[in-house]
Design a protein around this motif. Structure first.
Motif, mmCIF file in Angstrom:
data_model
loop_
_atom_site.group_PDB
_atom_site.id
_atom_site.type_symbol
_atom_site.label_atom_id
_atom_site.label_comp_id
_atom_site.label_asym_id
_atom_site.label_seq_id
_atom_site.Cartn_x
_atom_site.Cartn_y
_atom_site.Cartn_z
ATOM 1 N N ILE A 1 -143.390 35.018 42.386
ATOM 2 C CA ILE A 1 -143.646 35.408 40.950
ATOM 3 C C ILE A 1 -144.048 36.342 40.904
ATOM 4 N N ASP A 2 -144.641 37.547 41.489
ATOM 5 C CA ASP A 2 -145.380 38.767 41.086
ATOM 6 C C ASP A 2 -143.918 39.719 40.190
ATOM 7 N N ASP A 3 -142.547 39.655 40.895
ATOM 8 C CA ASP A 3 -141.701 40.023 40.299
ATOM 9 C C ASP A 3 -141.147 39.598 38.889
ATOM 10 N N PHE A 4 -141.343 37.495 38.421
ATOM 11 C CA PHE A 4 -141.000 37.509 38.062
ATOM 12 C C PHE A 4 -142.086 37.840 36.781
ATOM 13 N N SER A 5 -143.001 38.018 36.856
ATOM 14 C CA SER A 5 -144.472 38.994 36.309
ATOM 15 C C SER A 5 -144.455 39.682 35.432
ATOM 16 N N CYS A 6 -143.376 41.180 36.445
ATOM 17 C CA CYS A 6 -143.497 41.928 36.047
ATOM 18 C C CYS A 6 -141.793 42.008 34.833
ATOM 19 N N ALA A 7 -141.217 41.190 34.804
ATOM 20 C CA ALA A 7 -139.888 41.243 34.035
ATOM 21 C C ALA A 7 -140.985 40.441 33.211
ATOM 22 N N ILE A 8 -141.515 40.254 33.275
ATOM 23 C CA ILE A 8 -142.007 39.168 31.541
ATOM 24 C C ILE A 8 -143.025 40.470 30.838
ATOM 25 N N GLU B 1 -142.427 25.741 53.302
ATOM 26 C CA GLU B 1 -142.033 27.121 51.925
ATOM 27 C C GLU B 1 -142.441 28.156 52.631
ATOM 28 N N ASP B 2 -141.508 29.304 52.423
ATOM 29 C CA ASP B 2 -141.731 30.184 52.621
ATOM 30 C C ASP B 2 -143.103 31.360 51.557
ATOM 31 N N SER B 3 -144.223 30.943 52.073
ATOM 32 C CA SER B 3 -145.299 31.282 50.992
ATOM 33 C C SER B 3 -145.432 32.888 50.427
ATOM 34 N N LYS B 4 -145.196 33.527 51.330
ATOM 35 C CA LYS B 4 -145.670 35.089 50.882
ATOM 36 C C LYS B 4 -143.743 35.063 50.416
ATOM 37 N N ALA B 5 -143.132 35.012 50.668
ATOM 38 C CA ALA B 5 -142.167 35.212 49.707
ATOM 39 C C ALA B 5 -141.514 34.682 47.770
ATOM 40 N N LEU B 6 -142.326 33.163 47.842
ATOM 41 C CA LEU B 6 -142.764 32.694 46.390
ATOM 42 C C LEU B 6 -144.017 33.291 46.336
ATOM 43 N N GLU B 7 -144.822 34.046 47.015
ATOM 44 C CA GLU B 7 -146.086 35.511 46.477
ATOM 45 C C GLU B 7 -145.127 37.001 45.383
ATOM 46 N N ARG B 8 -144.007 37.219 45.918
ATOM 47 C CA ARG B 8 -143.108 37.668 45.770
ATOM 48 C C ARG B 8 -142.539 37.519 44.412
ATOM 49 N N ALA C 1 -141.252 29.291 40.835
ATOM 50 C CA ALA C 1 -141.967 29.240 41.853
ATOM 51 C C ALA C 1 -143.115 28.198 42.316
ATOM 52 N N TYR C 2 -144.372 28.470 41.119
ATOM 53 C CA TYR C 2 -145.099 27.862 41.011
ATOM 54 C C TYR C 2 -145.445 26.745 40.807
ATOM 55 N N ARG C 3 -144.258 25.901 41.070
ATOM 56 C CA ARG C 3 -144.292 23.957 41.536
ATOM 57 C C ARG C 3 -143.926 24.019 43.547
ATOM 58 N N LEU C 4 -143.276 25.208 43.688
ATOM 59 C CA LEU C 4 -143.335 25.527 45.300
ATOM 60 C C LEU C 4 -144.294 25.154 45.698
ATOM 61 N N MET C 5 -145.638 26.095 45.235
ATOM 62 C CA MET C 5 -146.882 26.862 45.729
ATOM 63 C C MET C 5 -148.299 26.237 45.166
ATOM 64 N N GLY C 6 -146.821 24.881 44.965
ATOM 65 C CA GLY C 6 -148.252 23.878 44.230
ATOM 66 C C GLY C 6 -149.244 24.443 43.206
ATOM 67 N N MET C 7 -148.906 25.049 42.530
ATOM 68 C CA MET C 7 -149.781 25.949 41.116
ATOM 69 C C MET C 7 -149.404 24.389 39.568
ATOM 70 N N ILE C 8 -150.079 23.256 39.612
ATOM 71 C CA ILE C 8 -148.823 22.413 38.904
ATOM 72 C C ILE C 8 -148.590 23.318 37.160
ATOM 73 N N ASP C 9 -150.217 22.923 37.327
ATOM 74 C CA ASP C 9 -149.912 23.294 35.436
ATOM 75 C C ASP C 9 -149.678 24.426 35.348
ATOM 76 N N ARG C 10 -149.222 25.112 35.922
ATOM 77 C CA ARG C 10 -148.869 26.884 35.720
ATOM 78 C C ARG C 10 -147.769 26.872 35.565
ATOM 79 N N ALA C 11 -146.682 25.996 36.256
ATOM 80 C CA ALA C 11 -145.860 25.678 36.523
ATOM 81 C C ALA C 11 -144.840 24.990 34.881
ATOM 82 N N ILE C 12 -146.684 23.996 35.300
ATOM 83 C CA ILE C 12 -146.027 23.231 33.850
ATOM 84 C C ILE C 12 -145.603 23.968 32.551
ATOM 85 N N ARG C 13 -146.984 25.003 32.309
ATOM 86 C CA ARG C 13 -146.891 25.767 30.992
ATOM 87 C C ARG C 13 -145.939 26.694 30.701
#
Length: 260
Positions: A122-129, A113-120, A145-157
């Motif tokens: 996540i930042d944009d979705f957070s701003c939208a929220i 995965e392109d982790s930098k793009a995934l991080e960005r 995006a969290y799932r692809l980054m391996g942040m499983i708990d956050r992805a489920i939440r």
């Protein structure tokens, strides 16, 4: 009428021609001409970005969505759409990316995965929220995006929050599909089957389900209803289908969901 006012009116007319036009490349041309006359026409940037997105010109789409955000910093939709573009870039598109993902998955080595793009994203979705905490789609796609980054708990939440908010059917189906993929990977088979079944019930013709891991060529070249069985075929079947498509099928372009 001053020269500036005249240019602004001409820009609006070109923008409206772009909306009426049925050909994507002409739409982009009209929006571009409109922006040359009025660089502050946020709607033209947003429409052009959408067409760049479907043409896989993701960097250009990101540039245009960024301009929309500069002009309209409170635009929740612009953050959501730019986040989706980063998510698409981070997930990896095209046949090579899909085949590499399949090979690594079945070898137990994870997913590229392109982790930098995934991080960005996540930042944009957070701003939208932050701008609108009730936007289910932002939680749904941030979960992926969290799932692809391996942040499983956050992805489920986030998936669960998106489902509870009961937004549009497509994003809710995507949330179920993302959560289903997590359950599949951690061996919760009954939960996986329940979520996957619900995702299909909500959006049976979507080509976007994360659990399928189907090459994009397949997604746009066969009956989408049949794709629901592909996840059971295994790597060998997918590789065979991929080669059949490469050598036997003339691909059609993905459907553009353009209301403009």
């Amino acid at each position: 009428m001053t020269a500036v006012a005249a240019w602004a009116q001409d820009a609006i007319e070109l923008y409206e021609r772009g909306l009426r036009c049925s050909l994507a490349y002409k739409k982009i041309a009209y929006f571009t001409k409109a922006l040359q006359l009025n660089p502050n026409l946020a709607d033209a940037y947003e429409k052009r970005a959408t067409h760049y997105y479907f043409q896989e010109k993701l960097d250009k789409a990101i540039q245009d969505y960024t301009k929309v955000i500069e002009l309209k910093p409170d635009s929740m939709n612009a953050y959501l759409l730019r986040g989706l573009t980063y998510l698409k870039k981070g997930h990896g598109e095209g046949l090579v990316a899909e085949v590499n993902r399949l090979a690594l998955r079945y070898a137990g080595l994870g997913e590229p995965e392109d982790s930098k793009a995934l991080e960005r994203s996540i930042d944009d979705f957070s701003c939208a929220i932050e701008l609108d905490p009730r936007v289910a789609a932002a939680y749904s796609y941030r979960a992926e995006a969290y799932r692809l980054m391996g942040m499983i708990d956050r992805a489920i939440r986030d998936s669960t929050t998106a489902i509870q908010l009961r937004g549009d059917q497509k994003s809710t189906a995507y949330a179920y599909a993302t959560r289903a993929e997590i359950y599949r990977r951690i061996g919760q088979n009954e939960l996986y089957k329940a979520d996957f079944r619900k995702s299909v019930e909500l959006d049976p013709y979507s080509p976007d389900y994360p659990p399928l891991h189907v090459p994009l060529m397949l997604r746009y070249s066969v009956n989408t209803a049949a794709l629901k069985t592909v996840s059971w075929l295994g790597l060998l079947g997918i590789i065979i289908l991929t080669f059949v498509l490469i050598f036997k099928v003339t691909l059609r372009a993905p459907e553009k969901r353009d209301k403009g």
